[in-house]
Design an enzyme around this catalytic site. Structure first.
Site, PDB file in Angstrom:
ATOM      1  N   GLU A  54      35.867  11.648   0.623  1.00  0.00           N
ATOM      2  CA  GLU A  54      35.381  12.966   0.230  1.00  0.00           C
ATOM      3  C   GLU A  54      33.878  12.981   0.510  1.00  0.00           C
ATOM      4  O   GLU A  54      33.160  12.066   0.093  1.00  0.00           O
ATOM      5  CB  GLU A  54      35.635  13.198  -1.266  1.00  0.00           C
ATOM      6  CG  GLU A  54      35.271  14.616  -1.640  1.00  0.00           C
ATOM      7  CD  GLU A  54      35.392  14.931  -3.127  1.00  0.00           C
ATOM      8  OE1 GLU A  54      35.943  14.117  -3.889  1.00  0.00           O
ATOM      9  OE2 GLU A  54      34.912  16.019  -3.498  1.00  0.00           O
ATOM     10  N   ARG A  59      41.297  -1.705  -5.799  1.00  0.00           N
ATOM     11  CA  ARG A  59      39.987  -1.346  -5.258  1.00  0.00           C
ATOM     12  C   ARG A  59      39.049  -2.532  -5.388  1.00  0.00           C
ATOM     13  O   ARG A  59      39.245  -3.413  -6.221  1.00  0.00           O
ATOM     14  CB  ARG A  59      39.427  -0.121  -5.958  1.00  0.00           C
ATOM     15  CG  ARG A  59      39.118  -0.325  -7.423  1.00  0.00           C
ATOM     16  CD  ARG A  59      38.946   1.003  -8.135  1.00  0.00           C
ATOM     17  NE  ARG A  59      37.691   1.664  -7.839  1.00  0.00           N
ATOM     18  CZ  ARG A  59      37.554   2.779  -7.126  1.00  0.00           C
ATOM     19  NH1 ARG A  59      38.569   3.385  -6.609  1.00  0.00           N
ATOM     20  NH2 ARG A  59      36.391   3.320  -6.930  1.00  0.00           N
ATOM     21  N   LYS A  90      30.564   6.746  -6.763  1.00  0.00           N
ATOM     22  CA  LYS A  90      29.617   7.608  -6.053  1.00  0.00           C
ATOM     23  C   LYS A  90      28.835   8.488  -7.022  1.00  0.00           C
ATOM     24  O   LYS A  90      27.663   8.749  -6.814  1.00  0.00           O
ATOM     25  CB  LYS A  90      30.360   8.488  -5.043  1.00  0.00           C
ATOM     26  CG  LYS A  90      30.706   7.749  -3.764  1.00  0.00           C
ATOM     27  CD  LYS A  90      31.272   8.708  -2.725  1.00  0.00           C
ATOM     28  CE  LYS A  90      32.722   8.991  -3.006  1.00  0.00           C
ATOM     29  NZ  LYS A  90      33.394   9.736  -1.939  1.00  0.00           N
TER      30      LYS A  90
HETATM   31  P1  ATP Z   1      34.193   6.689  -5.826  1.00  0.00           P
HETATM   32  O1  ATP Z   1      34.933   6.213  -7.019  1.00  0.00           O
HETATM   33  O2  ATP Z   1      33.139   5.754  -5.375  1.00  0.00           O
HETATM   34  O3  ATP Z   1      33.682   8.097  -5.943  1.00  0.00           O
HETATM   35  P2  ATP Z   1      36.392   7.710  -4.336  1.00  0.00           P
HETATM   36  O4  ATP Z   1      37.699   7.024  -4.333  1.00  0.00           O
HETATM   37  O5  ATP Z   1      36.321   8.945  -5.127  1.00  0.00           O
HETATM   38  O6  ATP Z   1      35.266   6.649  -4.676  1.00  0.00           O
HETATM   39  P3  ATP Z   1      36.680   8.695  -1.686  1.00  0.00           P
HETATM   40  O7  ATP Z   1      35.684   9.318  -0.825  1.00  0.00           O
HETATM   41  O8  ATP Z   1      37.800   9.528  -2.178  1.00  0.00           O
HETATM   42  O9  ATP Z   1      35.888   8.056  -2.891  1.00  0.00           O
HETATM   43  O10 ATP Z   1      37.255   7.370  -1.018  1.00  0.00           O
HETATM   44  C1  ATP Z   1      37.744   7.318   0.289  1.00  0.00           C
HETATM   45  C2  ATP Z   1      38.711   6.192   0.402  1.00  0.00           C
HETATM   46  O11 ATP Z   1      38.087   4.967   0.068  1.00  0.00           O
HETATM   47  C3  ATP Z   1      39.884   6.370  -0.525  1.00  0.00           C
HETATM   48  O12 ATP Z   1      41.073   6.142   0.221  1.00  0.00           O
HETATM   49  C4  ATP Z   1      39.692   5.331  -1.587  1.00  0.00           C
HETATM   50  O13 ATP Z   1      40.917   4.834  -1.999  1.00  0.00           O
HETATM   51  C5  ATP Z   1      38.870   4.268  -0.875  1.00  0.00           C
HETATM   52  N1  ATP Z   1      37.994   3.578  -1.820  1.00  0.00           N
HETATM   53  C6  ATP Z   1      37.060   4.120  -2.623  1.00  0.00           C
HETATM   54  N2  ATP Z   1      36.487   3.179  -3.403  1.00  0.00           N
HETATM   55  C7  ATP Z   1      37.065   2.005  -3.076  1.00  0.00           C
HETATM   56  C8  ATP Z   1      36.916   0.658  -3.527  1.00  0.00           C
HETATM   57  N3  ATP Z   1      36.023   0.338  -4.466  1.00  0.00           N
HETATM   58  N4  ATP Z   1      37.682  -0.297  -2.962  1.00  0.00           N
HETATM   59  C9  ATP Z   1      38.571   0.026  -2.007  1.00  0.00           C
HETATM   60  N5  ATP Z   1      38.767   1.261  -1.539  1.00  0.00           N
HETATM   61  C10 ATP Z   1      38.038   2.252  -2.061  1.00  0.00           C
HETATM   62 MG    MG Z   2      38.616   9.921  -4.205  1.00  0.00          MG
END
Ligand code: ATP
Ligand code: MG
Length: 565
Positions: A35, A260, A270
């Site tokens: 995102e 994760r 984020k």
């Molecule tokens: P955050 O919690 O940092 O805001 P998010 O999951 O909301 O992360 P996205 O932009 O939706 O952020 O993430 C894009 C992809 O990266 C998703 O498929 C998510 O599963 C993966 N991802 C995000 N954080 C991690 C992590 N710590 N380890 C592995 N994969 C991750």
């Molecule tokens: Mg997400």
């Protein structure tokens, strides 16, 4: 790019089975779906390496898709940084760059189909009421009084929602599933909500926006994704995704959840990283202390070291915290082999070699990297006035301090044995101003002909030719191993390490570093690995970042544990 084969993991096992049963006609098509509401961090790198890595391993494809359905938090700046970071990591989405916002029209069509099937309805309850009606983990929810309104009425209201007739929060579109379902997410979840906000790509075209859940599974389906890999938190969402895809009868990717990445002494959210940026607690998303890819890049990390780290930690099904030392080890290992070694004095102490002629100057031969003879040698100047590290001298040396002290002899690397004969101090303050030493010309570049030994070899820089620079030393951004573990009544920022940055402003470097280019990397002998800062360094004033110290702080302890095993 030469990526070694990915280590075995449970996702590969699943794909192997699918290949045997020909589940998707032998296709593997994954995607990385960020995102655009922040910069990518090392956790995302794990997901990128996994999704692009699997595609590569099975001769498949991997898309880059922006999951951009929230007009409130998404920006073009983030889109551009994400593309830069994925490319920098070494992956290529070729012509497959997609946006969920490109599917808004199609998603709306799907929503209309669900309403027509009697599987979705417009609900006039407020957000608070919806929450109240939802029930709890132990109690079933209550049906909305609007649940059984006619299909025609819902269709009409949905169209009018889209046309902007109603205020934000007045109505939503909900799936009609089961208000008593044990999984709370299945209790008539929201599919569309009214948001009178411009979207960074579609502008004012829409005033209703699909929810993440509705968008995500259908975007995967539209793109023909076979294996939809996501983190564990989405396990509970899977039944909802299955329901949506099956009710619409569209292509159905297999969702697979993995743990994760959590890294010690830092955070991966984020939202929280944005808070640090907005409150000026770091210099920006690319502050070298940040776990973002732009921060790690500026710190001196290479794409290889990050890919190797992601491969090393593997893919698991249970959440855990990976020690940040593992990440440091992966860059240390690489830089040990690839960087030239140079001499730099971070906290200079002046040394005068009193028996060295005032006007004499020599060029001594120094080895660039003993690990790799092909990196050759260079000349370093030697003259009467030098700098050494303040830490390398003690007027009253404690036991086991083998470096310079009054009356003691040490070796200056690539140069001579020198002996401290006098300590010159400020009469008033007692501060040490300079040391007077003698040198032994017979020890040039090696040992003493008479066989006498010294216990220490130290780095140094010739004062006349020295290049002055700023050097920034970094420590962990958070003091706690689990940085998200917060004392009651405090917030995560209470765990910030107040000493995460130390700036040294009058460091003295050997002259070969004079034209060092931004981003170039070196080992400063005995001190660690450093790179020229890409943001603040100028030809007139060099700025270096310490990427990582020379040794793993746990190495000794680990070796001891191994021995005891
Ligand atoms: P955050 O919690 O940092 O805001 P998010 O999951 O909301 O992360 P996205 O932009 O939706 O952020 O993430 C894009 C992809 O990266 C998703 O498929 C998510 O599963 C993966 N991802 C995000 N954080 C991690 C992590 N710590 N380890 C592995 N994969 C991750
Ligand atoms: Mg997400």
């Amino acid at each position: 790019m030469s990526t070694p084969k990915m280590k075995p993991n449970f996702i590969k096992d699943i794909i192997d089975d699918d290949m045997k049963t020909d589940k998707y006609g032998g296709r593997v098509h994954t995607r990385f779906p960020p995102e655009p509401n922040g910069y990518l961090h090392i956790g995302h790198a794990k997901s990128i390496c996994l999704n692009f890595g699997l595609a590569k391993e099975y001769n498949g494809l991997c898309n880059l898709r922006f999951d951009d359905t929230n007009p409130e938090t998404e920006e073009m700046e983030y889109v551009e940084s994400i593309k830069d970071d994925v490319r920098w990591l070494g992956f290529d989405w070729e012509d497959r760059l997609y946006h969920a916002s490109d599917y808004f029209e199609q998603l709306y069509e799907y929503a209309v189909q669900l309403v027509k099937k009697g599987k979705a309805y417009v609900c006039d309850l407020s957000m608070d009421q919806i929450r109240e009606y939802r029930g709890t983990l132990t109690e079933p929810g209550k049906e909305s009084p609007y649940r059984n309104r006619s299909i025609e009425e819902s269709l009409d209201l949905l169209e009018r929602m889209k046309a902007g007739e109603f205020e934000e929060g007045a109505r939503v579109l909900r799936a009609k599933i089961d208000m008593a379902h044990p999984n709370v997410l299945m209790r008539d979840p929201t599919l569309y909500r009214i948001r009178k906000k411009d979207h960074y790509r579609t502008g004012g075209e829409w005033c209703i926006y699909p929810t993440y859940d509705f968008t995500h599974c259908l975007s995967d389906s539209i793109e023909g994704i076979t294996h939809s890999i996501c983190t564990l938190e989405f396990e509970n969402n899977r039944p909802l995704y299955d329901w949506i895809l099956d009710e619409l009868g569209v292509h159905h990717p297999q969702q697979i959840e993995f743990a994760r990445l959590n890294l010690s002494h830092t955070i991966m959210s984020k939202r929280r990283l944005l808070e640090l940026v907005e409150e000026g607690l770091v210099s920006g998303w690319d502050d070298p202390r940040m776990p973002t890819l732009s921060g790690l890049r500026r710190r001196g990390y290479t794409p290889e070291s990050i890919r190797n780290f992601c491969d090393e930690i593997g893919v698991a099904k249970a959440n855990s915290i990976v020690d940040i030392v593992m990440l440091e080890n992966s860059i240390r290992e690489e830089l040990n082999k690839t960087t030239p070694r140079v001499m730099a004095v971070l906290r200079p102490l002046k040394v005068v070699i009193i028996n060295y002629p005032e006007d004499k100057e020599e060029e001594l031969e120094a080895v660039n990297n003993p690990e790799d003879p092909s990196m050759g040698t260079r000349k370093v100047p030697f003259s009467r006035v030098l700098y050494i590290e303040q830490d390398d001298f003690r007027e009253e040396p404690p036991k086991k301090f083998f470096r310079l002290a009054p009356g003691r002899e040490v070796r200056l690397r690539y140069a001579y044995f020198v002996k401290c004969v006098d300590v010159i101090k400020d009469e008033k303050t007692g501060e040490i101003l300079e040391l007077h030493c003698t040198y032994d010309p017979a020890t040039r570049g090696g040992d003493a002909p008479d066989g006498r030994k010294v216990k220490s070899t130290m780095h140094w820089v010739s004062a006349k030719e020295a290049v002055e620079a700023e050097v920034r030393l970094y420590d962990y951004l958070f003091t706690k191993r689990d940085a998200s573990e917060v004392e009651e009544g405090k917030d995560f920022k209470s765990n910030l390490n107040p000493n995460s940055l130390a700036t040294l402003t009058s460091c003295m470097l050997e002259p070969s570093l004079k034209d060092a280019k931004p981003g170039s990397r070196f080992q400063f002998e005995r001190l660690g690995y450093f790179c020229v800062d890409t943001v603040d360094s100028t030809p007139d004033k060099l700025v270096f970042n310490r990427t990582v110290t020379l040794r793993d702080p746990w190495e000794k302890i680990r070796k001891q544990i191994e021995r005891e095993k």
